[in-house]
Design an enzyme around this catalytic site. Structure first.
Site, short mmCIF file in Angstrom:
data_model
loop_
_atom_site.label_atom_id
_atom_site.label_comp_id
_atom_site.label_asym_id
_atom_site.label_seq_id
_atom_site.Cartn_x
_atom_site.Cartn_y
_atom_site.Cartn_z
N HIS A 67 -3.00 -2.54 -0.17
CA HIS A 67 -3.06 -2.65 1.28
C HIS A 67 -2.93 -4.09 1.74
CE1 HIS A 67 -7.24 -2.77 -0.28
NE2 HIS A 67 -7.41 -3.72 0.62
N CYS A 188 -14.94 -6.55 1.44
CA CYS A 188 -13.76 -6.98 0.68
C CYS A 188 -12.93 -7.86 1.60
CB CYS A 188 -12.96 -5.80 0.15
SG CYS A 188 -12.04 -4.89 1.40
#
Length: 638
Positions: A67, A188
């Site tokens: 991603h 993250c």
């Protein structure tokens, strides 16, 4: 918003043909590009690999979620794909990935999109759901499965909210009065997938174990479900499953497990059990770490210094690139229209010594200090950096100021640790700012400014008076360093050195800048040339990827060569280092001066010998391409 609003059927790949990680990423990106969901394939791919470099998005259990969040994305999209054979994706559990979700989020992604992506991430914790996905045959079946599952999740959420409204206690996940209570933070770097998967994995496992837990998430929308001071106080232990910095001072005195976010997904039971048993180092926000913490720090001094330095450089780079290119354009205007030109004076003011470049060293020093001593160290670090600028201590003085200010604040935390608890509130607003600034400023004024001012003056004089032979050797070294790790410590060290020379010489000595820029442009250009002219030695996917490296190389984006270096490090790195060193050496042999810190071919016209600069890059790229092409074995012989 439904998940299927983002997971459009036209992009789904029901039979992924890829056999390697690079091929899988290429195939998924091609689907995005074909549907018009991205506007810059090269930039999107660069950001995908940047995320992969931080930690693999092959989360295990047969799932991979590459991603990126970037301006290269036109509209938030999720590409679903499945592979019957499986793809080696460097997954955390070592198993091949069979289900893929490539998430493309625009820089200004709406909150509804981010929440939908978070909902998708949470669904993937359900192994039964993944098993059902693997049995689907058509995009319609995939869409129906997701719609059904999301409807079930929303119904369960509403029932839970209704129960809460009727004051029905949630004893499994939200009872901080229980003796079996832990708290956690997940985060993250991108904040659109792993953050929420770790949250759900921890909550799910806590339910199975009968343990109460509260999880705070630090995603793209910022901190959600923020832990309260009372919850932290009551918890038996703290889990921090994060790949980016989170607020840690609040956990002072608690047993804290600090792990990668991937451990929150794959090792949730282990983390909960350890936190529950207090089997973790006691966290000390004021430098009074446990023996275990001290041991960990001693064993990674090098990585700690590098992390602190990179924190400063990463915050400084926007000032370098923005201010440097505007400054370089002003030089070009000066050559054409003279120094009385209004546009020249405007760009000099914005980009030069009273604009962006004025902040380079203070920003560098401030954020190095902040990385070491947290927020109280930012101000004394920035002031120390400014003193280095004003005293001619320059880039080296700024580096020293940053590290010194950070450790001064750590010293103050230890010195003030014995003060009464009633004075704790005074520390961040009075004691740290006053004493931190006083001590750091005194050290700069009496010690660092004179020492580094002398070193800086000597260094600039030496570089300005280098003989051709010595200059070529330095150019060879700097150019070669740009290819050793392509964006890692060696690359950054060479770039930082050239920036230091550039700023310390009044933005006039761009000789070292020419060497590192030429050296950094060679690897992607060499890959592009080799994959074009030695086609029988590269797969079809590699040849397609090679084409994008023409653009990346010309733009001075060395990282475009990383996927090829990862697949064949010996041949790719060796050939690139040779070509980069030659390119860097040639810039010094021909006495090229490039007064711009970034931009590649787009700022080449600013060089005093623009054609020779391009020739140096071309020679280095061709030599690297020939070495790689001749050394690499044909596909049939593998």
């Amino acid at each position: 918003m439904r998940i299927t609003d983002l997971m459009i059927k036209e992009t789904m790949i029901m039979d992924l043909q890829a056999t390697t990680k690079d091929e899988a990423i290429e195939e998924l990106i091609s689907s995005l590009e074909a549907s018009g969901r991205i506007n810059d394939r090269a930039l999107f791919k660069e950001m995908i690999y940047k995320r992969e470099a931080e930690s693999s998005t092959g989360i295990g259990g047969g799932i991979a979620m590459p991603h990126a969040k970037t301006k290269a994305v036109n509209e938030a999209t999720v590409v679903f794909a499945k592979s019957s054979k499986g793809v080696e994706f460097e997954s955390l559990d070592g198993e091949p990935a069979k289900v893929f979700f490539m998430i493309a989020a625009p820089e200004g992604a709406a909150n509804t999109h981010l929440r939908t992506l978070a909902a998708l991430s949470r669904l993937l914790i359900d192994t039964d759901f993944i098993g059902s996905l693997m049995k689907t045959q058509t995009p319609d079946e995939v869409a129906m499965l997701f719609d059904t599952k999301q409807a079930e999740e929303e119904a369960a959420k509403k029932a839970k909210e209704a129960a809460k409204a009727q004051q029905t206690p949630d004893v499994i996940v939200g009872n901080p009065n229980s003796d079996e209570f832990v708290v956690a933070v997940t985060a993250c770097p991108t904040g659109i997938a792993h953050t929420f998967m770790a949250e759900d994995a921890l909550i799910k496992k806590a339910k199975e174990m009968g343990v109460n837990i509260r999880v705070e998430t630090n995603g793209s929308e910022g901190a959600q479900n923020v832990l309260t001071a009372d919850e932290i106080r009551r918890a038996k232990g703290v889990i921090v499953a994060a790949d980016k910095k989170v607020e840690m001072a609040r956990f002072d005195g608690k047993p804290v497990l600090q792990r990668p976010v991937s451990d929150g997904i794959r090792k949730s039971e282990e983390l909960i059990r350890k936190a529950l048993n207090g089997d973790a180092p006691i966290y000390r926000s004021e430098g009074k770490g446990s023996a275990e913490e001290s041991k960990a720090e001693k064993s990674s001094v090098g990585s700690k210094i590098y992390k602190d330095l990179m924190n400063g450089i990463s915050h400084m780079l926007p000032f370098v690139v923005g201010g440097g290119i505007l400054l370089a354009i002003s030089f070009l205007i000066e050559q054409v229209a003279g120094e009385d030109n209004v546009l020249f004076q405007l760009l000099q003011t914005i980009g030069g010594g009273t604009g962006a470049f004025h902040f380079l060293i203070p920003i560098l020093a401030g954020f190095i200090a902040m990385s070491i001593g947290d927020r109280p160290a930012l101000m004394p670090g920035m002031v120390g950096g400014l003193m280095a600028v004003n005293s001619n201590a320059g880039f080296l003085g700024g580096l020293a100021a940053g590290f010194m200010a950070g450790y001064v604040v750590i010293f103050l935390r230890k010195a003030f640790a014995g003060l009464p608890k009633a004075l704790d509130g005074l520390k961040p607003i009075l004691l740290y700012p006053v004493f931190g600034l006083l001590i750091s400023g005194a050290i700069m004024f009496y010690l660092f400014d004179p020492i580094f001012g002398g070193i800086n003056t000597w260094l600039v004089n030496v570089l300005n008076n280098l003989g051709t032979g010595n200059a070529v050797i330095l150019g060879l070294i700097l150019g070669g360093m740009m290819s050793i790790d392509m964006g890692g410590p060696f690359n950054k060290a060479a770039y930082a050195f050239s920036i230091g020379v550039f700023t310390s010489s009044g933005n006039t000595n761009g000789a070292m800048m020419a060497a590192v820029m030429a050296g950094g442009m060679v690897p992607p250009l060499a890959i592009a040339l080799a994959s074009t002219f030695f086609k029988n030695k590269f797969t079809e996917q590699e040849r397609k990827s090679g084409l994008t490296n023409y653009v990346l190389g010309l733009s001075f984006i060395t990282e475009g060569a990383i996927p090829f270096a990862a697949a064949d490090p010996l041949r790719v790195l060796t050939s690139c280092i040779v070509g980069s060193a030659i390119a860097g050496g040639l810039t010094q042999f021909w006495q090229i001066n490039l007064p711009a810190p970034h931009g590649g071919i787009f700022v080449a016209a600013l060089a005093n010998h623009a054609l020779l600069f391009l020739l140096a890059v071309a020679i280095g790229s061709v030599i690297s391409a020939l070495i790689l092409g001749l050394w690499k074995k044909p596909l049939e012989a593998k």
